[in-house]
Design an enzyme around this catalytic site. Sequence first.
Site, PDB file in Angstrom:
ATOM      1  CD  GLU A 105      -2.996  -1.101   2.211  1.00 57.82           C
ATOM      2  OE1 GLU A 105      -2.579  -1.434   3.328  1.00 57.82           O
ATOM      3  OE2 GLU A 105      -4.177  -0.745   1.993  1.00 57.82           O
ATOM      4  CD  GLU A 125      -3.461  -6.274   3.666  1.00 65.02           C
ATOM      5  OE1 GLU A 125      -3.590  -6.951   2.619  1.00 65.02           O
ATOM      6  OE2 GLU A 125      -2.620  -5.358   3.781  1.00 65.02           O
TER       7      GLU A 125
END
Length: 680
Positions: A105, A125
């Site tokens: 990210e 995730e």
Amino acid sequence: MSASMQINGSLAIITIDNPPVNGLGHASRSAIAECLKIAEANVEVQAILVTGIGKAFSGGADIKEFGTDKTFAQPSLPALIEQMDAYTKPIVAVINGVCMGGGLELALACHYRVASSGAQIALPEVKLGLLPGAGGTQRLPRLLDMESCASMISNGQIVLSDNLAQSAMFDVYETDREKLLASAQDFAHSIADVRPIPRVRDRPANAPKNADLFAATRSALVKKAKHFPAPFACLEALEASLVQTFDEGVKTERAIFQRLLQSPASLALRHIFMAERAAGKIAGVDANTPLRNIKAVAVIGAGTMGAGIAMNFANVGIPVQILDLQAASLEKGLERIRHNYQSAVSKGKLTHEQCEHRCALIVGVDHYAAVAQADLVIEAVFEEMQVKQSVFEQLDEVMKPGAILASNTSTLDLNQIARFTNRPQDVIGLHFFSPANVMELLEIVRGEETAADVLATCSALAKKIKKTAVVAGVCDGFIGNRMLEQYTKQAAFLLEEGCTPQQVDNAIETFGFAMGPFRMSDLAGNDISWVIRKRRLAANPQAIYSKLGDLLCERGRFGQKTQAGWYDYQVNDRTAHPSELVNQLIKQHAQTLGVVQRQISDQEIVQRLVLALANEGRKILRDGIAARSSDIDIVYLKGYGFPMHRGGPMFYADCLGWDNVLNLLQQFQQGYQGGTWMDC
Ligand code: NAD
């Protein structure tokens, strides 16, 4: 310091330095933010490069900070990422290796990306029941096609940078890793003056090529992820990227993230993640303990377990000798191994060459002197103490000094087995689960005298053969089978009190177990538990248990292998059909006992079965057989099909609260003849 900065002419190079994977813990985030501030103020600096030390760019969140206040302490990851996105000088992510989760990210929020070949790229995730919560679901589809995003984000798989080389994800893809930083610096010079600075947020999200993408992905997930909301939520966030502005999409992602953070499935998955890591730490065994060298293994007994155990080592290139005193058993065992490998070839999981190589690594022998030079020998002969005695006495005689002598016993006293030798420090239990070449769990049984380096070596070896190991102390059944005894006892009591086998099985399968206790027992063979019950009863004639299983076996109802067990079966068909005969047998038995049968709710069935496990787990902890509660969960999750989204029996009890658990146990206890079957 978890990040450092070096100024090289007009370039500032920030290096994240938080081994082993440059996790973005609080210290790393603060250090990066501080470096950025300094670089911004430095008029000489025209562009910034961000990279990682060692083999990782960044593996994302720092697991050491998991669940602590530091996870959200400022600068939080989303705040740092916003700071980078809005930065006034161009930032180039130099992806030198592992780039996952928050690490990816962060790279996506940089203005350019330069990657080397072989870098592992992922947003995993979802495996913790979450979604990328720092803009990942909004930025990735602005760089990659939506099909790839849906697959990467909703199943968390790792993609190699090589497979993304042609995408908009990377501005430069460098095949020579040694040249990565030099290439990145050249590139940074070339874009230093480009204005406006390109930001991923300003690009449109890529619409799916296939209009059905989201519907098709959802329907594929329905079965696979039945108990998990996260994969569906990942798709929801990706869809938002198509219809909302970037800022709205980030808000949507954030809201979904908060929702998932509180979801029971995510709490369970995060518990499991930590539990797996904790299980590798063995009390009293220093992490730096020197290991014994295991280059050759021998297995004694070529039966069901011996053959499967041998395959584990051949699979990782370790030669294995397999010894059986019965020539026919040895031949059958070797044939079974070959058959297993060949069926992997026919399913495309193994090449013909791999199959041949692995078969060649497993050699049958028929006398003990032949295995004398093995570094580790694992006994998997009949579960009888006299047989184990004869094997261990012979091993003691022939094995070279320093060899590890292991037993795969499921229930016998390992300390007694160790005393059959003059080297009890070298004796250990390695309890594999059936089928041993498939099941992930390995119970490592620590005897009174097992040496620390023997434990450390077996723990490292477990990782090498891709098992999850949990250390157990010596007691009848160790962790898993000791708990299973209470679970199956409880299941049979439920029948006496008014349930049918299918009602019990259906209730626990709806809870999430792959198979209920009666279907499972029919599969494994009711005669196996019958033998164990008889032995336990001989040792403790006062033991309270249901005789229903014995009554079945006395009628030859051993399970699927006799087409009759708790259920009826047709030849070559594993479908369990309710048996009128068994239902009558249960009713008659209850009458004989004087038990008044009643309707029992599914909730009571589930609680009695799961709390029977947790209650025994509590005693196992009290007795020091398991080092930590989470180890017990790992045993049940990896070895007994406990549903992952429930986090394990101990986690289930923790969530209910132990006061409530003990109250429930006492209530249940009063239900059955005032008996003490669930001693709490
Ligand atoms: P099995 O009956 O399939 O195989 C035992 C093998 O040992 C036979 O081939 C036999 O010929 C051989 N053998 C017997 N005495 C021997 C000796 N003195 N020297 C060499 N070989 C000898 O048994 P199994 O199911 O593979 O179980 C083996 C061990 O593994 C037992 O201790 C059992 O409790 C344990 N275990 C079994 C399971 C399971 O599900 N079957 C699971 C975990 C552990």
